[in-house]
Design a protein around this motif. Structure first.
Motif, mmCIF file in Angstrom:
data_model
loop_
_atom_site.group_PDB
_atom_site.id
_atom_site.type_symbol
_atom_site.label_atom_id
_atom_site.label_comp_id
_atom_site.label_asym_id
_atom_site.label_seq_id
_atom_site.Cartn_x
_atom_site.Cartn_y
_atom_site.Cartn_z
ATOM 1 N N LYS A 45 0.115 -23.882 0.577
ATOM 2 C CA LYS A 45 0.574 -25.178 0.080
ATOM 3 C C LYS A 45 1.377 -24.966 -1.201
ATOM 4 C CE LYS A 45 -3.161 -27.540 2.325
ATOM 5 N NZ LYS A 45 -4.411 -28.238 2.237
ATOM 6 N N LEU A 46 2.630 -25.401 -1.165
ATOM 7 C CA LEU A 46 3.528 -25.328 -2.324
ATOM 8 C C LEU A 46 3.952 -26.752 -2.638
ATOM 9 C CD1 LEU A 46 5.796 -22.276 -1.425
ATOM 10 C CD2 LEU A 46 3.971 -22.356 -3.099
ATOM 11 N N GLY A 47 3.320 -27.333 -3.651
ATOM 12 C CA GLY A 47 3.576 -28.733 -3.947
ATOM 13 C C GLY A 47 3.146 -29.571 -2.760
ATOM 14 N N LYS A 48 4.053 -30.371 -2.230
ATOM 15 C CA LYS A 48 3.756 -31.200 -1.063
ATOM 16 C C LYS A 48 4.037 -30.474 0.248
ATOM 17 C CE LYS A 48 4.582 -35.548 -3.400
ATOM 18 N NZ LYS A 48 5.303 -36.811 -3.389
ATOM 19 N N ARG A 49 4.656 -29.313 0.166
ATOM 20 C CA ARG A 49 5.016 -28.570 1.378
ATOM 21 C C ARG A 49 3.835 -27.779 1.904
ATOM 22 N NH1 ARG A 49 10.467 -26.503 2.245
ATOM 23 N NH2 ARG A 49 9.570 -26.525 4.321
ATOM 24 N N VAL A 50 3.712 -27.740 3.216
ATOM 25 C CA VAL A 50 2.700 -26.940 3.909
ATOM 26 C C VAL A 50 3.464 -25.912 4.729
ATOM 27 C CG1 VAL A 50 0.807 -26.991 5.576
ATOM 28 C CG2 VAL A 50 1.105 -28.892 3.979
ATOM 29 N N LEU A 51 3.258 -24.638 4.416
ATOM 30 C CA LEU A 51 4.037 -23.557 5.019
ATOM 31 C C LEU A 51 3.122 -22.452 5.520
ATOM 32 C CD1 LEU A 51 6.592 -23.380 2.102
ATOM 33 C CD2 LEU A 51 7.019 -24.429 4.331
ATOM 34 N N TRP A 52 3.618 -21.682 6.467
ATOM 35 C CA TRP A 52 2.897 -20.527 6.982
ATOM 36 C C TRP A 52 3.743 -19.290 6.775
ATOM 37 C CZ3 TRP A 52 2.166 -25.332 8.767
ATOM 38 C CH2 TRP A 52 0.874 -25.729 9.085
ATOM 39 N N ASN A 53 3.063 -18.166 6.541
ATOM 40 C CA ASN A 53 3.728 -16.879 6.420
ATOM 41 C C ASN A 53 4.147 -16.445 7.826
ATOM 42 O OD1 ASN A 53 3.826 -13.912 6.623
ATOM 43 N ND2 ASN A 53 3.326 -13.982 4.448
ATOM 44 N N TYR A 54 5.450 -16.287 8.039
ATOM 45 C CA TYR A 54 5.973 -15.966 9.363
ATOM 46 C C TYR A 54 5.408 -14.650 9.883
ATOM 47 C CZ TYR A 54 9.097 -14.949 13.195
ATOM 48 O OH TYR A 54 9.590 -14.648 14.438
ATOM 49 N N ASN A 55 5.405 -13.617 9.045
ATOM 50 C CA ASN A 55 4.935 -12.303 9.484
ATOM 51 C C ASN A 55 3.449 -12.337 9.827
ATOM 52 O OD1 ASN A 55 7.477 -11.121 9.218
ATOM 53 N ND2 ASN A 55 7.109 -10.626 7.080
ATOM 54 N N GLU A 56 2.668 -13.074 9.040
ATOM 55 C CA GLU A 56 1.243 -13.193 9.329
ATOM 56 C C GLU A 56 1.029 -13.932 10.653
ATOM 57 O OE1 GLU A 56 -2.862 -14.368 7.073
ATOM 58 O OE2 GLU A 56 -1.119 -15.628 6.671
ATOM 59 N N LEU A 57 1.799 -14.978 10.893
ATOM 60 C CA LEU A 57 1.700 -15.718 12.149
ATOM 61 C C LEU A 57 2.025 -14.805 13.329
ATOM 62 C CD1 LEU A 57 1.234 -18.484 13.550
ATOM 63 C CD2 LEU A 57 3.695 -18.892 13.266
ATOM 64 N N GLU A 58 3.072 -14.019 13.207
ATOM 65 C CA GLU A 58 3.448 -13.069 14.260
ATOM 66 C C GLU A 58 2.308 -12.087 14.529
ATOM 67 O OE1 GLU A 58 6.751 -11.700 15.771
ATOM 68 O OE2 GLU A 58 6.867 -13.873 15.920
#
Length: 78
Positions: A45-58
């Motif tokens: 979570k970066l501020g209001k953004r919810v993001l995933w690490n692409y490499n970790e997801l892969e």
């Protein structure tokens, strides 16, 4: 533009829910249900953004989508 001036196409390090949905082919609500059940990667979570690490997801997908308990144990073993 000559080949030496061309920039390689790279995947962003962090991706939003729309890209995650494309990658795993399940709905937004299913992703959040799986997260609540401890069966899907936790976002960053970066501020209001919810993001995933692409490499970790892969890597998580390549490991056959283990539970978060199994995933954390794997990381602890490294």
């Amino acid at each position: 533009m000559s080949p030496k001036n061309m920039q390689p196409i790279t995947q962003p390090l962090l991706i939003g829910i729309d890209k995650v949905i494309e990658k795993v082919s399940i709905s937004r609500s299913n992703i959040y249900d799986l997260m609540n059940a401890g069966r899907f990667l936790e976002p960053i979570k970066l501020g209001k953004r919810v993001l995933w690490n692409y490499n970790e997801l892969e890597e998580w997908i390549n490991q056959k989508c283990p539970s978060m308990a199994q995933w954390r144990n794997r990381e602890g073993a490294k």
